[in-house]
Design a protein around this motif. Sequence first.
Motif, short mmCIF file in Angstrom:
data_model
loop_
_atom_site.label_atom_id
_atom_site.label_comp_id
_atom_site.label_asym_id
_atom_site.label_seq_id
_atom_site.Cartn_x
_atom_site.Cartn_y
_atom_site.Cartn_z
N PHE A 148 -23.60 16.84 18.29
CA PHE A 148 -22.27 16.78 18.91
C PHE A 148 -22.28 17.26 20.36
CE2 PHE A 148 -21.14 16.19 14.50
CZ PHE A 148 -20.23 15.15 14.62
N PHE A 149 -23.15 18.21 20.64
CA PHE A 149 -23.33 18.64 22.03
C PHE A 149 -23.82 17.46 22.88
CE2 PHE A 149 -26.49 20.44 25.13
CZ PHE A 149 -25.57 20.91 26.04
N SER A 204 -19.68 22.65 24.98
CA SER A 204 -19.15 21.29 24.90
C SER A 204 -18.14 21.01 26.01
CB SER A 204 -18.50 21.05 23.53
OG SER A 204 -19.49 21.09 22.54
N VAL A 205 -17.30 21.99 26.33
CA VAL A 205 -16.35 21.81 27.43
C VAL A 205 -17.11 21.55 28.72
CG1 VAL A 205 -14.60 22.96 28.86
CG2 VAL A 205 -14.53 23.22 26.38
N MET A 226 -21.15 14.91 24.11
CA MET A 226 -20.07 15.33 25.00
C MET A 226 -20.12 14.71 26.39
SD MET A 226 -17.84 16.95 23.51
CE MET A 226 -17.80 17.23 21.76
N THR A 227 -21.27 14.71 27.03
CA THR A 227 -21.36 14.15 28.38
C THR A 227 -21.13 12.63 28.38
OG1 THR A 227 -22.85 15.95 28.97
CG2 THR A 227 -22.74 14.12 30.50
N ALA A 264 -20.22 20.37 29.04
CA ALA A 264 -20.92 19.08 28.99
C ALA A 264 -19.94 17.92 29.11
CB ALA A 264 -21.70 18.98 27.68
N PHE A 265 -18.75 18.06 28.52
CA PHE A 265 -17.73 17.03 28.57
C PHE A 265 -17.29 16.80 30.03
CE2 PHE A 265 -13.11 15.98 28.26
CZ PHE A 265 -13.25 14.74 27.65
N LEU A 273 -19.34 11.05 26.32
CA LEU A 273 -17.90 10.92 26.03
C LEU A 273 -17.06 11.12 27.29
CD1 LEU A 273 -15.80 10.56 23.69
CD2 LEU A 273 -15.72 13.05 23.57
N GLY A 274 -17.38 12.16 28.06
CA GLY A 274 -16.67 12.41 29.31
C GLY A 274 -16.81 11.24 30.27
#
Length: 222
Positions: A154-155, A103-104, A158-159, A106-107, A161-162
Motif C-alpha cells: 500500500f505504501f 503514505s501522506v 501511494m505515489t 508518498a501520496f 495514486l497521487g
Amino acid sequence: MNYLLLFLAVAVGYFIALFLKKKELRNMEVFLAFSGAFLLSITVFELLPEVFETPSKSIGVYIMLGILLQIFLEFFSKGAEHGHVHLHSENKHFPWILFVSLSVHAFMEGFPISEENNLLLAIIIHKIPVAIILSFFFITAGYRKSTTLFFLFFFALMTPLGSFISTNYNFVHQYETQITAMVIGIFLHVSTTILFESSKNHKFNLTKMTAVIVAVILAYLI
Ligand SMILES: [Zn+2]
Ligand SMILES: [Zn+2]
C-alpha cells in the motif's frame, strides 16, 4: 507505465533488502546521499522555476507549509522517508502511525510528476534506498511477512495514486501551482536532511561528496 515504475521502485527495494546483510547497509549511505542530492537538484533546477513563472509571495507560503508539513510528518515517521527507522514495538502490530505518515508523504510527492520535468526519475532514485531501509527494518525487527508485504504494497501504491489523481482530475489541476509549491517544501526538507545526515559530525567523506557532486551535475544535464 510511469505508475508501474513508481510501484516497482518499492518492490526492487524490498528484494534488495531480502539479500542484504547488516554490514552492507553502510554502502546504502552513499546511494542515499546521491538520491538526496539528485532530488534537491531536480527541485531547484526544475520545480522552483515552474512555480515561480509568475512570482508571488503566496507561492513562498505554500513552500513553507510543505516544509512544516514534512517536519510534522517526521514526528510520526521518525525519519523513515530520509533513511532511518526507529520503531520499538514489542507486540509487532501493524505500525499504523508510520504507515499513515509515510503514505501522506508518498501520496503528495506523486502530484508534480509530469512530462515536462524529470521528477519521475528523481522520485524513483529517492524511493529505492528508502524502500530498502524500510524493508530491512521490517525483516530484521521480526515482523510477520504478511505485515511487511501489506505495508509495502500500500505504501508503493501511494505515489502512483497521487500522480494519477493530479493528471486525471481537473479539480486538482486548478491548484497545480500551490500543490507543487507544497511538494517543493517537502522535498527541500527531506533532501537537505539526507545531505545533512550523510555528513556525520561534519566529517569529510570523499565517496559521499563525489556521489553528491555527480548527482548535481547529472540533474543539471538531463
Ligand atoms: Zn533523520
Ligand atoms: Zn519521499
